[in-house]
Enzyme design. Structure first.
Site, short mmCIF file in Angstrom:
data_model
loop_
_atom_site.label_atom_id
_atom_site.label_comp_id
_atom_site.label_asym_id
_atom_site.label_seq_id
_atom_site.Cartn_x
_atom_site.Cartn_y
_atom_site.Cartn_z
N CYS A 273 41.29 43.08 41.55
CA CYS A 273 42.24 44.02 42.16
C CYS A 273 41.97 45.47 41.77
CB CYS A 273 43.67 43.61 41.82
SG CYS A 273 44.14 43.77 40.07
N HIS A 321 48.68 43.96 38.41
CA HIS A 321 48.08 43.88 39.75
C HIS A 321 48.25 45.22 40.45
CE1 HIS A 321 46.35 41.61 43.07
NE2 HIS A 321 47.17 42.27 43.88
N HIS A 333 44.51 44.60 49.23
CA HIS A 333 44.31 44.23 47.81
C HIS A 333 43.41 43.01 47.71
CE1 HIS A 333 47.55 40.86 47.30
NE2 HIS A 333 47.13 40.89 48.55
#
Length: 358
Positions: A273, A321, A333
């Site tokens: 990520c 994240h 993402h």
């Protein structure tokens, strides 16, 4: 005769056990009773039920989340190890340069000492008395004084170089220890990631094919999966980028859609990520730090109500994240292992904050 036969068939009278023999017999009796009880109990106790498909899915999701947390720690330790490696290399180069200067100064001092030895060591007053040209002698004496000053200067320089080299080597030792610690962290986080992902795979293998497919569909739905999002031309941001750099970052992220998630990867063929957001902004000429918990401090914080395309959006309380906001409540993402880079709604995970890079 009959009495004799009756006595011959009579059972001998058993003597009571005493002492150690009695204790041994009692121990064996208790052990036998315990064994019998345990066998009976084992037969009566119900077997622990296998986890349901719902429980398996929850455990797998938790393992994936924990692996992502460990991945960001791994990324941070890797970045620190790279910094420490560069510092050790730079200090080694500096020590080599200073050692070369020290050797040059020592050579000059040795040459000066040799010249003085060859010129003799008579007392200056005697040399003046014996000289047939006092003026020439005085000029030579002045030269010797200057040579002495030069020698003292060389000695001071040598002492200074030795001291500096000692300090450089001490700093190099500290950086080497720091590097060793970061490498140990890398090994620890790498092991944690691999263990959690392996545990997740084992749990998924306990599901039936239908249950596994249902889990993947649900996970895709949570992470924005689906045919409409697999197409790189789909889901373009409905809001224009606020500046050219944000537009370049968004263009890079759109081009990465469909590429696989791989922990620790920063492209160009796979990403995690924070690796995706770092690579996207690098394409726009902006250098971001490597981890989610450092990227959140790489720009100005913005409230969720004021998000603009190109902003970094972060999730979970541990800032584990990150995605790239593209407008319309959506982001691009890299979700998790098995789920490629994709477009997803921002509200799919617990929102933790946002940062505007440029």
């Amino acid at each position: 005769m009959a009495a004799h036969r009756r006595s011959a068939h009579r059972k001998p009278k058993q003597r009571p056990l005493t002492g150690s023999a009695a204790r041994t017999a009692a121990t064996l009796a208790l052990a036998g009773a315990a064994t019998a009880g345990s066998v009976t109990g084992a037969g009566a106790a119900p077997a622990e039920p296998a986890p349901t498909a719902t429980q398996v899915r929850a455990k797998v999701d938790r393992l994936y989340h924990d692996a992502e947390v460990a991945t960001e720690k791994y990324n941070g330790a890797k970045e620190e190890a790279a910094t420490a490696t560069r510092a050790v290399d730079a200090l080694a180069d500096e020590a080599a340069r200073r050692t070369a200067r020290l050797n040059t100064a020592r050579h000059a001092l040795g040459s000066l000492a040799t010249a003085q030895y060859r010129s003799g060591t008579l007392d200056p007053a005697v040399q003046l008395a014996l000289s047939s040209d006092p003026d020439a002698y005085l000029q030579g004496a002045s030269y010797l004084d200057r040579a002495g000053d030069r020698q003292n200067g060389l000695l001071r320089g040598i002492r200074r170089q030795v001291s500096q080299i000692t300090r450089v080597k001490a700093r190099a030792d500290q950086e080497t220890e720091r590097l060793a610690a970061r490498r140990a962290e890398l090994r620890e986080h790498r092991t944690a990631i691999r263990t959690k992902l392996a545990d997740a795979r084992k749990l998924l293998d306990t599901l039936t094919a239908d249950e596994r497919a249902a889990y993947e569909r649900a996970a895709d739905a949570r992470h924005g999966g689906g045919p409409s999002h697999a197409d790189r031309s789909a889901g373009r941001a409905p809001v224009a980028a606020p500046n050219s750099r944000a537009a370049q970052a968004l263009a890079f992220a759109h081009g990465a859609i469909g590429k696989p998630y791989v922990w620790g990867a920063t492209g160009p063929n796979s990403f995690d990520c924070s690796g995706l957001t770092q690579a996207a902004w690098k394409a726009a000429g902006v250098s971001l730090p490597r981890t989610t918990y450092t990227q959140i401090n790489a720009g100005a914080r913005v409230p969720r109500s004021q998000l603009a395309p190109g902003d970094l959006v972060f999730f979970y309380s541990g800032i584990s994240h990150v995605g790239l906001y593209i407008g319309g409540g959506q982001m691009i993402h890299a979700p998790r292992p098995g789920a490629p880079v994709r477009i997803a709604p921002v509200d799919e995970m617990p929102f933790a904050g946002a940062t505007r890079v440029a």
